[in-house]
Design a protein around this motif. Structure first.
Motif, PDB file in Angstrom:
ATOM      1  N   GLU A  13      21.236  32.146 -22.325  1.00 37.13           N
ATOM      2  CA  GLU A  13      20.315  31.747 -21.095  1.00 37.13           C
ATOM      3  C   GLU A  13      21.003  31.230 -19.736  1.00 37.13           C
ATOM      4  O   GLU A  13      21.869  30.410 -20.048  1.00 37.13           O
ATOM      5  CB  GLU A  13      19.920  30.269 -21.946  1.00 37.13           C
ATOM      6  CG  GLU A  13      18.821  29.767 -23.078  1.00 37.13           C
ATOM      7  CD  GLU A  13      17.709  30.990 -23.405  1.00 37.13           C
ATOM      8  OE1 GLU A  13      17.193  30.548 -21.830  1.00 37.13           O
ATOM      9  OE2 GLU A  13      17.413  31.793 -24.012  1.00 37.13           O
ATOM     10  N   CYS A  14      19.776  31.177 -19.083  1.00 38.78           N
ATOM     11  CA  CYS A  14      20.493  30.197 -17.676  1.00 38.78           C
ATOM     12  C   CYS A  14      20.197  29.006 -17.864  1.00 38.78           C
ATOM     13  O   CYS A  14      19.175  28.240 -18.063  1.00 38.78           O
ATOM     14  CB  CYS A  14      19.274  31.058 -17.035  1.00 38.78           C
ATOM     15  SG  CYS A  14      19.123  30.251 -15.039  1.00 38.78           S
ATOM     16  N   ARG A  15      21.618  28.823 -17.310  1.00 38.07           N
ATOM     17  CA  ARG A  15      21.801  27.186 -17.014  1.00 38.07           C
ATOM     18  C   ARG A  15      20.593  26.384 -15.963  1.00 38.07           C
ATOM     19  O   ARG A  15      20.548  25.411 -16.388  1.00 38.07           O
ATOM     20  CB  ARG A  15      23.096  27.137 -16.251  1.00 38.07           C
ATOM     21  CG  ARG A  15      24.590  26.767 -17.001  1.00 38.07           C
ATOM     22  CD  ARG A  15      25.982  26.887 -16.167  1.00 38.07           C
ATOM     23  NE  ARG A  15      26.765  27.212 -17.396  1.00 38.07           N
ATOM     24  CZ  ARG A  15      27.154  28.674 -17.460  1.00 38.07           C
ATOM     25  NH1 ARG A  15      27.115  29.855 -16.756  1.00 38.07           N
ATOM     26  NH2 ARG A  15      28.245  28.532 -18.231  1.00 38.07           N
ATOM     27  N   GLN A  16      20.839  27.306 -14.720  1.00 39.85           N
ATOM     28  CA  GLN A  16      19.566  26.302 -14.045  1.00 39.85           C
ATOM     29  C   GLN A  16      18.279  26.181 -13.980  1.00 39.85           C
ATOM     30  O   GLN A  16      17.253  25.253 -14.914  1.00 39.85           O
ATOM     31  CB  GLN A  16      19.180  27.496 -12.709  1.00 39.85           C
ATOM     32  CG  GLN A  16      18.729  26.703 -11.576  1.00 39.85           C
ATOM     33  CD  GLN A  16      18.393  27.640 -10.388  1.00 39.85           C
ATOM     34  OE1 GLN A  16      19.128  27.966  -9.983  1.00 39.85           O
ATOM     35  NE2 GLN A  16      16.934  27.454  -9.780  1.00 39.85           N
ATOM     36  N   CYS A  17      17.967  26.992 -14.920  1.00 40.06           N
ATOM     37  CA  CYS A  17      16.465  27.529 -15.754  1.00 40.06           C
ATOM     38  C   CYS A  17      16.192  26.654 -16.597  1.00 40.06           C
ATOM     39  O   CYS A  17      15.562  25.414 -17.149  1.00 40.06           O
ATOM     40  CB  CYS A  17      15.941  28.698 -16.239  1.00 40.06           C
ATOM     41  SG  CYS A  17      15.229  30.073 -14.700  1.00 40.06           S
ATOM     42  N   TRP A  18      17.155  26.152 -17.517  1.00 45.68           N
ATOM     43  CA  TRP A  18      16.930  25.271 -18.596  1.00 45.68           C
ATOM     44  C   TRP A  18      18.232  23.449 -18.308  1.00 45.68           C
ATOM     45  O   TRP A  18      16.693  23.327 -18.826  1.00 45.68           O
ATOM     46  CB  TRP A  18      18.571  25.550 -19.537  1.00 45.68           C
ATOM     47  CG  TRP A  18      18.771  24.855 -20.854  1.00 45.68           C
ATOM     48  CD1 TRP A  18      19.047  24.082 -21.188  1.00 45.68           C
ATOM     49  CD2 TRP A  18      17.727  25.672 -21.936  1.00 45.68           C
ATOM     50  NE1 TRP A  18      18.733  23.710 -22.708  1.00 45.68           N
ATOM     51  CE2 TRP A  18      18.520  24.656 -23.139  1.00 45.68           C
ATOM     52  CE3 TRP A  18      16.930  26.798 -21.621  1.00 45.68           C
ATOM     53  CZ2 TRP A  18      17.877  24.573 -24.595  1.00 45.68           C
ATOM     54  CZ3 TRP A  18      16.445  26.994 -23.463  1.00 45.68           C
ATOM     55  CH2 TRP A  18      16.479  25.649 -24.768  1.00 45.68           C
ATOM     56  N   HIS A  43      13.660  32.783  -9.176  1.00 42.25           N
ATOM     57  CA  HIS A  43      14.557  33.221 -10.563  1.00 42.25           C
ATOM     58  C   HIS A  43      13.477  34.809 -11.207  1.00 42.25           C
ATOM     59  O   HIS A  43      13.957  35.056 -12.140  1.00 42.25           O
ATOM     60  CB  HIS A  43      14.613  31.865 -11.720  1.00 42.25           C
ATOM     61  CG  HIS A  43      15.938  31.549 -11.135  1.00 42.25           C
ATOM     62  ND1 HIS A  43      16.897  31.060 -12.128  1.00 42.25           N
ATOM     63  CD2 HIS A  43      16.886  31.113 -10.358  1.00 42.25           C
ATOM     64  CE1 HIS A  43      17.804  30.688 -12.195  1.00 42.25           C
ATOM     65  NE2 HIS A  43      17.806  31.039 -10.981  1.00 42.25           N
ATOM     66  N   HIS A  48      17.603  36.589 -13.075  1.00 47.33           N
ATOM     67  CA  HIS A  48      18.263  34.629 -13.137  1.00 47.33           C
ATOM     68  C   HIS A  48      20.338  35.870 -12.934  1.00 47.33           C
ATOM     69  O   HIS A  48      20.501  36.931 -13.235  1.00 47.33           O
ATOM     70  CB  HIS A  48      19.012  34.599 -14.704  1.00 47.33           C
ATOM     71  CG  HIS A  48      17.675  34.032 -14.829  1.00 47.33           C
ATOM     72  ND1 HIS A  48      17.195  32.935 -15.013  1.00 47.33           N
ATOM     73  CD2 HIS A  48      16.645  34.706 -16.386  1.00 47.33           C
ATOM     74  CE1 HIS A  48      15.636  33.040 -15.725  1.00 47.33           C
ATOM     75  NE2 HIS A  48      15.862  34.278 -16.060  1.00 47.33           N
ATOM     76  N   LEU A  52      25.008  32.373 -14.078  1.00 51.41           N
ATOM     77  CA  LEU A  52      24.343  31.273 -14.419  1.00 51.41           C
ATOM     78  C   LEU A  52      23.987  31.467 -15.666  1.00 51.41           C
ATOM     79  O   LEU A  52      23.467  30.416 -16.486  1.00 51.41           O
ATOM     80  CB  LEU A  52      22.667  30.576 -13.735  1.00 51.41           C
ATOM     81  CG  LEU A  52      23.089  30.270 -12.232  1.00 51.41           C
ATOM     82  CD1 LEU A  52      21.665  30.173 -11.923  1.00 51.41           C
ATOM     83  CD2 LEU A  52      23.643  29.357 -12.326  1.00 51.41           C
ATOM     84  N   ILE A  53      24.530  32.159 -15.870  1.00 55.26           N
ATOM     85  CA  ILE A  53      24.631  32.377 -17.943  1.00 55.26           C
ATOM     86  C   ILE A  53      24.707  32.569 -18.463  1.00 55.26           C
ATOM     87  O   ILE A  53      26.166  32.247 -18.224  1.00 55.26           O
ATOM     88  CB  ILE A  53      23.770  33.932 -17.800  1.00 55.26           C
ATOM     89  CG1 ILE A  53      22.700  34.706 -16.760  1.00 55.26           C
ATOM     90  CG2 ILE A  53      23.435  34.731 -19.558  1.00 55.26           C
ATOM     91  CD1 ILE A  53      20.949  34.125 -17.287  1.00 55.26           C
TER      92      ILE A  53
END
Length: 61
Positions: A13-18, A43, A48, A52-53
């Motif tokens: 998962e993408c840290r920023q999106c999460w 994004h 992504h 950041l993944i």
């Protein structure tokens, strides 16, 4: 303060999106009503960044 879930995304998962999803009030506090978050829009349009993944734990070794 960010929730524990926002700080620990699962692998792949993408840290920023999460963080934007689970701590959206703090992440989007600077935005006006109905204003899009530039980072989220970037994004959605461009995908992504690999940095950041969260890496898959099985492949780390």
């Amino acid at each position: 303060m960010a929730s524990q879930k926002a700080l620990n995304p699962p692998s792949g998962e993408c840290r920023q999106c999460w963080q934007h999803a689970y701590d959206s009030r703090a992440q989007h506090a600077h935005l006006g009503p109905r204003e899009d978050c530039p980072a989220c829009v970037d994004h959605m349009r461009n995908g992504h960044p690999a940095a950041l993944i969260v890496p898959d734990e099985r492949r780390a070794w």
